[in-house]
Design an enzyme around this catalytic site. Structure first.
Site, PDB file in Angstrom:
ATOM      1  N   CYS A 139       9.356  55.100  24.829  1.00 33.21           N
ATOM      2  CA  CYS A 139       8.136  55.327  24.057  1.00 33.21           C
ATOM      3  C   CYS A 139       6.910  55.346  24.977  1.00 33.21           C
ATOM      4  O   CYS A 139       6.822  56.207  25.850  1.00 33.21           O
ATOM      5  CB  CYS A 139       8.007  54.318  22.916  1.00 33.21           C
ATOM      6  SG  CYS A 139       6.783  54.843  21.681  1.00 33.21           S
ATOM      7  N   GLU A 185      16.432  51.835  20.726  1.00 32.22           N
ATOM      8  CA  GLU A 185      16.773  50.513  20.191  1.00 32.22           C
ATOM      9  C   GLU A 185      16.563  50.431  18.686  1.00 32.22           C
ATOM     10  O   GLU A 185      17.026  49.486  18.059  1.00 32.22           O
ATOM     11  CB  GLU A 185      15.961  49.419  20.909  1.00 32.22           C
ATOM     12  CG  GLU A 185      14.525  49.257  20.478  1.00 32.22           C
ATOM     13  CD  GLU A 185      13.562  50.281  21.051  1.00 32.22           C
ATOM     14  OE1 GLU A 185      12.343  50.130  20.846  1.00 32.22           O
ATOM     15  OE2 GLU A 185      14.019  51.241  21.716  1.00 32.22           O
ATOM     16  N   HIS A 197      12.620  55.762  20.092  1.00 30.46           N
ATOM     17  CA  HIS A 197      13.089  54.389  20.317  1.00 30.46           C
ATOM     18  C   HIS A 197      14.612  54.334  20.164  1.00 30.46           C
ATOM     19  O   HIS A 197      15.106  54.246  19.036  1.00 30.46           O
ATOM     20  CB  HIS A 197      12.457  53.430  19.304  1.00 30.46           C
ATOM     21  CG  HIS A 197      11.021  53.132  19.562  1.00 30.46           C
ATOM     22  ND1 HIS A 197      10.607  52.128  20.409  1.00 30.46           N
ATOM     23  CD2 HIS A 197       9.889  53.708  19.086  1.00 30.46           C
ATOM     24  CE1 HIS A 197       9.284  52.094  20.442  1.00 30.46           C
ATOM     25  NE2 HIS A 197       8.826  53.049  19.645  1.00 30.46           N
TER      26      HIS A 197
END
Length: 209
Positions: free
Chosen positions: A81, A192, A190
């Site tokens: 990001c 994650e 992202h």
């Protein structure tokens, strides 16, 4: 087991990123210590918020030098990001220009979209031979939340060097969703927060270390 340093410079989704890297079998240490960050097999540079604030935090822990030293030795780095955005020369937010790490030429600018932020799931266009997206279906969606991105690739590519692998997405226009350039890789989305798709991408990166 590959060791991964998750750089703590006061701007990043550290808990989620550590959990996601743990999930794919990495030995993760959250750290701002230069020695630990340089010694790990891989370094992850997360980032949320404003470009200038992230750079201020990064400079505070000498993260720019850590990134530079790792890349000079061919040691892998992954930006996520705003951790991707700060790899470029500069960012412009609300008319204010801030210097980035300068690992890549180019400017991070506001997306030309009617609705911002670009928040939610979106597909990407990954190139052939991508390591990050190996085995991931073309219609797979990843989670984005941002209003700024790099919208052009400005690096001159020498015939003697491997061409960078560029992944694109669209929100009001094309923007760079990921870059793989030697030891330095980065994603605007992202991983994650991208469920199984993000885990597959992170596993690809960890396995490449």
């Amino acid at each position: 087991m590959k060791s991964v340093a998750l750089l703590d410079y006061g701007s990043g989704n550290l808990h989620s990123a550590k959990r996601a890297l743990d999930r794919v079998g990495a030995d993760v240490e959250v750290t701002s210590d230069p020695k630990a960050a340089l010694a790990a097999d891989g370094l992850v540079v997360p980032g949320v918020g404003a470009f200038a604030a992230c750079m201020e935090g990064l400079l505070g822990v000498k993260g720019d030098r850590i990134i530079d030293q790792r890349l000079a030795g061919g040691r892998p780095v992954l930006g996520i990001c705003v951790g991707m955005q700060i790899m470029f020369e500069k960012g412009v937010e609300f008319g204010v220009e801030a210097d980035g790490c300068g690992e890549w030429p180019g400017t991070v600018e506001r997306l030309p979209a009617a609705v911002l932020p670009h928040m939610g799931w979106n597909t990407v266009r990954a190139p052939e031979k991508s390591v990050l997206f190996d085995g991931i279906e073309a219609d797979t969606r990843f989670y984005f939340v941002h209003s700024y991105a790099t919208q052009r690739w400005e690096m001159d590519v020498s015939d003697t060097l491997p061409a960078p692998l560029l992944t694109w997405a669209e929100h009001g226009g094309d923007f760079l969703a990921a870059v793989e350039n030697g030891a330095l890789s980065a994603t605007q989305f992202h991983p994650e927060k991208s469920g199984d798709a993000g885990a597959a991408l992170l596993k690809n990166w960890v396995d490449s270390l």
